[in-house]
Design a protein around this motif. Sequence first.
Motif, PDB file in Angstrom:
ATOM      1  N   ILE A  37       1.063  -1.166   0.115  1.00  0.00           N
ATOM      2  CA  ILE A  37       0.057   0.116   0.168  1.00  0.00           C
ATOM      3  C   ILE A  37       0.755   1.429  -0.129  1.00  0.00           C
ATOM      4  N   LEU A  38       1.966   1.363   0.693  1.00  0.00           N
ATOM      5  CA  LEU A  38       2.644   2.443   0.741  1.00  0.00           C
ATOM      6  C   LEU A  38       3.721   2.860   0.033  1.00  0.00           C
ATOM      7  N   GLU A  39       4.402   1.411  -0.698  1.00  0.00           N
ATOM      8  CA  GLU A  39       5.703   1.627  -1.429  1.00  0.00           C
ATOM      9  C   GLU A  39       5.320   1.333  -2.809  1.00  0.00           C
ATOM     10  N   THR A  40       4.162   0.722  -3.252  1.00  0.00           N
ATOM     11  CA  THR A  40       3.950   0.384  -4.653  1.00  0.00           C
ATOM     12  C   THR A  40       2.702   1.001  -5.289  1.00  0.00           C
ATOM     13  N   GLU A  41       2.568   0.667  -6.591  1.00  0.00           N
ATOM     14  CA  GLU A  41       1.487   1.269  -7.367  1.00  0.00           C
ATOM     15  C   GLU A  41       0.215   0.375  -7.120  1.00  0.00           C
ATOM     16  N   ARG A  42       0.365  -0.766  -6.338  1.00  0.00           N
ATOM     17  CA  ARG A  42      -0.571  -1.826  -6.407  1.00  0.00           C
ATOM     18  C   ARG A  42      -1.615  -1.495  -5.212  1.00  0.00           C
ATOM     19  N   GLN A  43      -2.349  -0.584  -5.478  1.00  0.00           N
ATOM     20  CA  GLN A  43      -3.467   0.085  -4.673  1.00  0.00           C
ATOM     21  C   GLN A  43      -4.649  -0.910  -4.528  1.00  0.00           C
ATOM     22  N   LEU A  44      -5.248  -0.754  -3.458  1.00  0.00           N
ATOM     23  CA  LEU A  44      -6.418  -1.547  -3.094  1.00  0.00           C
ATOM     24  C   LEU A  44      -7.561  -1.526  -4.212  1.00  0.00           C
ATOM     25  N   ARG A  45      -8.180  -0.256  -4.420  1.00  0.00           N
ATOM     26  CA  ARG A  45      -9.044   0.241  -5.379  1.00  0.00           C
ATOM     27  C   ARG A  45      -8.736  -0.711  -6.641  1.00  0.00           C
ATOM     28  N   LEU A  46      -7.551  -0.941  -7.249  1.00  0.00           N
ATOM     29  CA  LEU A  46      -7.449  -1.691  -8.295  1.00  0.00           C
ATOM     30  C   LEU A  46      -7.717  -3.235  -8.111  1.00  0.00           C
TER      31      LEU A  46
END
Length: 125
Positions: free
Chosen positions: A47-56
Amino acid sequence: MTLYEDGTTNRLEESLTLFQAICNNRFFMKTSMILFLNKVDLFRNKILETERQLRLYMPAYQGPDYDMDAAARFIQREFQTRNHNPNKTLFCHFTTATDTSNIQHVFNAVLDTIVKENLQAAHLI
């Protein structure tokens, strides 16, 4: 992220579906449940360090990106809403299995829960 066995099934959705089936199973209707949401350290990193966000992966998530607390609360609520029994107590713990102090805290909380419920069942409190 999808299941290894099925490249189209979201892992979190599968976990939620499985939890719902177990939580609402007739054999567990009168039992409290303890939910361990493990590997919170890896979740925080994603969540903090990548582009892999939960909304995706969970379109229902409307919270901010890069907000680990909001994302964790959302996931906890998703599990809680799968419990269809308003009388069932569900205890959620975010854990990191390699963090011994965290595991000790969770173990103590679980032990307290078990003792309290047994004392209540015996009408001692």
